[in-house]
Design a protein around this motif. Structure first.
Motif, PDB file in Angstrom:
ATOM      1  N   ASP A 152       0.816  -1.223   0.000  1.00 11.19           N
ATOM      2  CA  ASP A 152       0.000   0.000   0.000  1.00 11.19           C
ATOM      3  C   ASP A 152       0.844   1.265   0.000  1.00 11.19           C
ATOM      4  OD1 ASP A 152       0.987   0.091   2.567  1.00 11.19           O
ATOM      5  OD2 ASP A 152      -0.940  -0.215   3.571  1.00 11.19           O
ATOM      6  N   GLY A 153       2.182   1.112  -0.010  1.00 15.23           N
ATOM      7  CA  GLY A 153       3.061   2.275  -0.090  1.00 15.23           C
ATOM      8  C   GLY A 153       3.332   2.954   1.235  1.00 15.23           C
ATOM      9  N   LYS A 154       2.918   2.329   2.340  1.00 11.83           N
ATOM     10  CA  LYS A 154       3.118   2.939   3.655  1.00 11.83           C
ATOM     11  C   LYS A 154       4.243   2.243   4.422  1.00 11.83           C
ATOM     12  CE  LYS A 154      -1.696   4.414   4.053  1.00 11.83           C
ATOM     13  NZ  LYS A 154      -2.957   4.345   4.847  1.00 11.83           N
ATOM     14  N   ASP A 155       4.875   3.020   5.317  1.00 11.15           N
ATOM     15  CA  ASP A 155       5.951   2.452   6.124  1.00 11.15           C
ATOM     16  C   ASP A 155       5.384   1.843   7.409  1.00 11.15           C
ATOM     17  OD1 ASP A 155       5.370   4.550   7.837  1.00 11.15           O
ATOM     18  OD2 ASP A 155       7.141   5.734   7.275  1.00 11.15           O
ATOM     19  N   LYS A 156       6.260   1.413   8.310  1.00 11.78           N
ATOM     20  CA  LYS A 156       5.828   0.740   9.539  1.00 11.78           C
ATOM     21  C   LYS A 156       5.050   1.652  10.485  1.00 11.78           C
ATOM     22  CE  LYS A 156      10.487   1.462  11.383  1.00 11.78           C
ATOM     23  NZ  LYS A 156      11.716   0.792  11.884  1.00 11.78           N
ATOM     24  N   ASP A 157       5.162   2.982  10.290  1.00 13.68           N
ATOM     25  CA  ASP A 157       4.429   3.938  11.120  1.00 13.68           C
ATOM     26  C   ASP A 157       3.113   4.372  10.481  1.00 13.68           C
ATOM     27  OD1 ASP A 157       6.445   3.982  13.102  1.00 13.68           O
ATOM     28  OD2 ASP A 157       7.620   5.399  11.893  1.00 13.68           O
ATOM     29  N   GLY A 158       2.805   3.774   9.330  1.00 14.06           N
ATOM     30  CA  GLY A 158       1.565   4.118   8.643  1.00 14.06           C
ATOM     31  C   GLY A 158       1.663   5.360   7.784  1.00 14.06           C
ATOM     32  N   LYS A 159       2.868   5.886   7.625  1.00 15.76           N
ATOM     33  CA  LYS A 159       3.067   7.077   6.798  1.00 15.76           C
ATOM     34  C   LYS A 159       3.450   6.673   5.374  1.00 15.76           C
ATOM     35  CE  LYS A 159       4.694   9.851  10.715  1.00 15.76           C
ATOM     36  NZ  LYS A 159       5.827  10.656  11.240  1.00 15.76           N
ATOM     37  N   ALA A 160       3.141   7.532   4.418  1.00 14.48           N
ATOM     38  CA  ALA A 160       3.461   7.255   3.014  1.00 14.48           C
ATOM     39  C   ALA A 160       4.973   7.257   2.810  1.00 14.48           C
ATOM     40  CB  ALA A 160       2.816   8.291   2.105  1.00 14.48           C
ATOM     41  N   ALA A 161       5.476   6.203   2.238  1.00 14.37           N
ATOM     42  CA  ALA A 161       6.904   6.117   1.941  1.00 14.37           C
ATOM     43  C   ALA A 161       7.231   6.973   0.726  1.00 14.37           C
ATOM     44  CB  ALA A 161       7.304   4.665   1.680  1.00 14.37           C
ATOM     45  N   ALA A 162       8.491   7.332   0.589  1.00 17.37           N
ATOM     46  CA  ALA A 162       8.910   8.154  -0.549  1.00 17.37           C
ATOM     47  C   ALA A 162       8.774   7.380  -1.851  1.00 17.37           C
ATOM     48  CB  ALA A 162      10.356   8.606  -0.347  1.00 17.37           C
ATOM     49  N   ASP A 163       8.538   8.095  -2.934  1.00 16.66           N
ATOM     50  CA  ASP A 163       8.469   7.441  -4.246  1.00 16.66           C
ATOM     51  C   ASP A 163       9.839   6.891  -4.610  1.00 16.66           C
ATOM     52  OD1 ASP A 163       5.866   8.217  -4.333  1.00 16.66           O
ATOM     53  OD2 ASP A 163       6.116   9.759  -5.876  1.00 16.66           O
ATOM     54  N   GLY A 164       9.841   5.826  -5.381  1.00 18.43           N
ATOM     55  CA  GLY A 164      11.106   5.232  -5.810  1.00 18.43           C
ATOM     56  C   GLY A 164      11.026   3.722  -5.880  1.00 18.43           C
ATOM     57  N   GLN A 165      12.180   3.108  -5.935  1.00 15.63           N
ATOM     58  CA  GLN A 165      12.258   1.655  -6.055  1.00 15.63           C
ATOM     59  C   GLN A 165      12.570   1.018  -4.696  1.00 15.63           C
ATOM     60  OE1 GLN A 165      14.821   0.356  -9.271  1.00 15.63           O
ATOM     61  NE2 GLN A 165      14.190   2.060 -10.566  1.00 15.63           N
ATOM     62  N   TYR A 166      11.952  -0.125  -4.466  1.00 16.85           N
ATOM     63  CA  TYR A 166      12.135  -0.860  -3.218  1.00 16.85           C
ATOM     64  C   TYR A 166      12.352  -2.334  -3.545  1.00 16.85           C
ATOM     65  CZ  TYR A 166      10.366   3.327  -0.866  1.00 16.85           C
ATOM     66  OH  TYR A 166      10.202   4.618  -0.398  1.00 16.85           O
ATOM     67  N   ARG A 167      12.818  -3.079  -2.555  1.00 19.94           N
ATOM     68  CA  ARG A 167      13.013  -4.514  -2.728  1.00 19.94           C
ATOM     69  C   ARG A 167      12.200  -5.263  -1.691  1.00 19.94           C
ATOM     70  NH1 ARG A 167      19.307  -5.513  -4.516  1.00 19.94           N
ATOM     71  NH2 ARG A 167      19.402  -3.829  -6.046  1.00 19.94           N
ATOM     72  N   ILE A 168      11.680  -6.410  -2.096  1.00 18.76           N
ATOM     73  CA  ILE A 168      10.877  -7.204  -1.177  1.00 18.76           C
ATOM     74  C   ILE A 168      11.535  -8.571  -0.946  1.00 18.76           C
ATOM     75  CG2 ILE A 168       8.746  -6.039  -1.820  1.00 18.76           C
ATOM     76  CD1 ILE A 168       8.010  -8.430  -3.521  1.00 18.76           C
ATOM     77  N   ALA A 169      11.260  -9.110   0.237  1.00 18.36           N
ATOM     78  CA  ALA A 169      11.751 -10.438   0.595  1.00 18.36           C
ATOM     79  C   ALA A 169      10.640 -11.149   1.351  1.00 18.36           C
ATOM     80  CB  ALA A 169      13.011 -10.335   1.448  1.00 18.36           C
ATOM     81  N   VAL A 170      10.573 -12.463   1.202  1.00 17.83           N
ATOM     82  CA  VAL A 170       9.513 -13.251   1.829  1.00 17.83           C
ATOM     83  C   VAL A 170      10.108 -14.134   2.916  1.00 17.83           C
ATOM     84  CG1 VAL A 170       7.717 -14.984   1.467  1.00 17.83           C
ATOM     85  CG2 VAL A 170       8.145 -13.243  -0.284  1.00 17.83           C
ATOM     86  N   ARG A 171       9.493 -14.073   4.112  1.00 16.71           N
ATOM     87  CA  ARG A 171       9.846 -14.972   5.210  1.00 16.71           C
ATOM     88  C   ARG A 171       8.667 -15.911   5.430  1.00 16.71           C
ATOM     89  NH1 ARG A 171       9.942 -12.419   9.971  1.00 16.71           N
ATOM     90  NH2 ARG A 171       9.193 -10.401   9.184  1.00 16.71           N
TER      91      ARG A 171
END
Length: 220
Positions: A152-171
């Motif tokens: 949803d584009g939000k960080d752990k504090d519920g705030k909108a993260a900056a636009d750009g590229q991110y990486r995901i990992a699955v546990r």
């Protein structure tokens, strides 16, 4: 989807000259054979069987050389054809093996996660370019198979993260407590096609790059 920019830089940094070949080419083989004939002992000349054996070796070497050249030519032709046909991906949405997602405004690109076994718990972690954890999303228990994920584009504090590229990992963890390795596919729209290091690279509209060989499907 891999980081194709890093891949291209790696290709440039590691393009060291090849050491001279230690294999005996057919021209060198023929020269050596003629030299042996010229310098053989007249009293004890090379036996006919030995001559035939060396000529047979030369014939085999020549055939292998011709086959090798033909295969090299075929590989170049196939690579060219693949490069030309890959332009058909431009403007299309693709799914590819990888770990990169992109966020722009309130929208983030989607991913598809495949589990080889049922899991009692699954988490999707999102990291920024510096490797810092932005958010960890709990997906609960999951059966074996594929499921879609969209941040949803939000960080752990519920705030909108900056636009750009991110990486995901699955546990993921099986009921037995054993870790389960998931396969991730990410989505994107193709903007251009480039070729580097013998590989065809698809450039996506958000700036990400993906190897053509990592594309798993084209989505309407």
């Amino acid at each position: 989807m891999i980081d194709a920019t890093a891949y291209l830089n790696n290709v440039n940094q590691n393009s060291t000259p090849k050491p001279p070949s230690k294999e005996l080419g057919k021209d060198a083989f023929l020269k050596l054979f003629v030299t042996q004939l010229k310098n053989q002992d007249p009293v004890n000349p090379m036996q006919e069987k030995e001559q035939l054996a060396q000529l047979a070796q030369f014939s085999s070497l020549e055939r292998l050389t011709n086959i090798s050249k033909a295969m090299e030519g075929l590989a170049k032709t196939v690579n060219t054809v693949v490069g030309l046909t890959s332009t058909g991906y431009i403007g299309k949405n693709v799914m590819a093996k990888g770990i990169s997602v992109s966020k722009n405004g309130e929208e983030a690109t989607s991913a598809s996660i495949s589990l080889p076994a049922s899991c009692k718990s699954v988490y999707v972690d999102i990291f920024d370019k510096k490797g810092a954890l932005v958010r960890s999303v709990e997906m609960g228990s999951r059966d074996a198979g594929k499921f879609d994920f969209k941040w949803d584009g939000k960080d752990k504090d519920g705030k909108a993260a900056a636009d750009g590229q991110y990486r995901i990992a699955v546990r993921a963890e099986a009921p037995s407590g054993k870790k389960v390795l998931a396969e991730i596919e990410v989505s994107g729209k193709v903007k251009a096609v480039n070729t580097a290091g013998g590989q065809h690279v698809l450039e996506l509209e958000d700036g990400r790059k993906v190897l053509l060989s990592n594309v798993t499907r084209v989505v309407a």
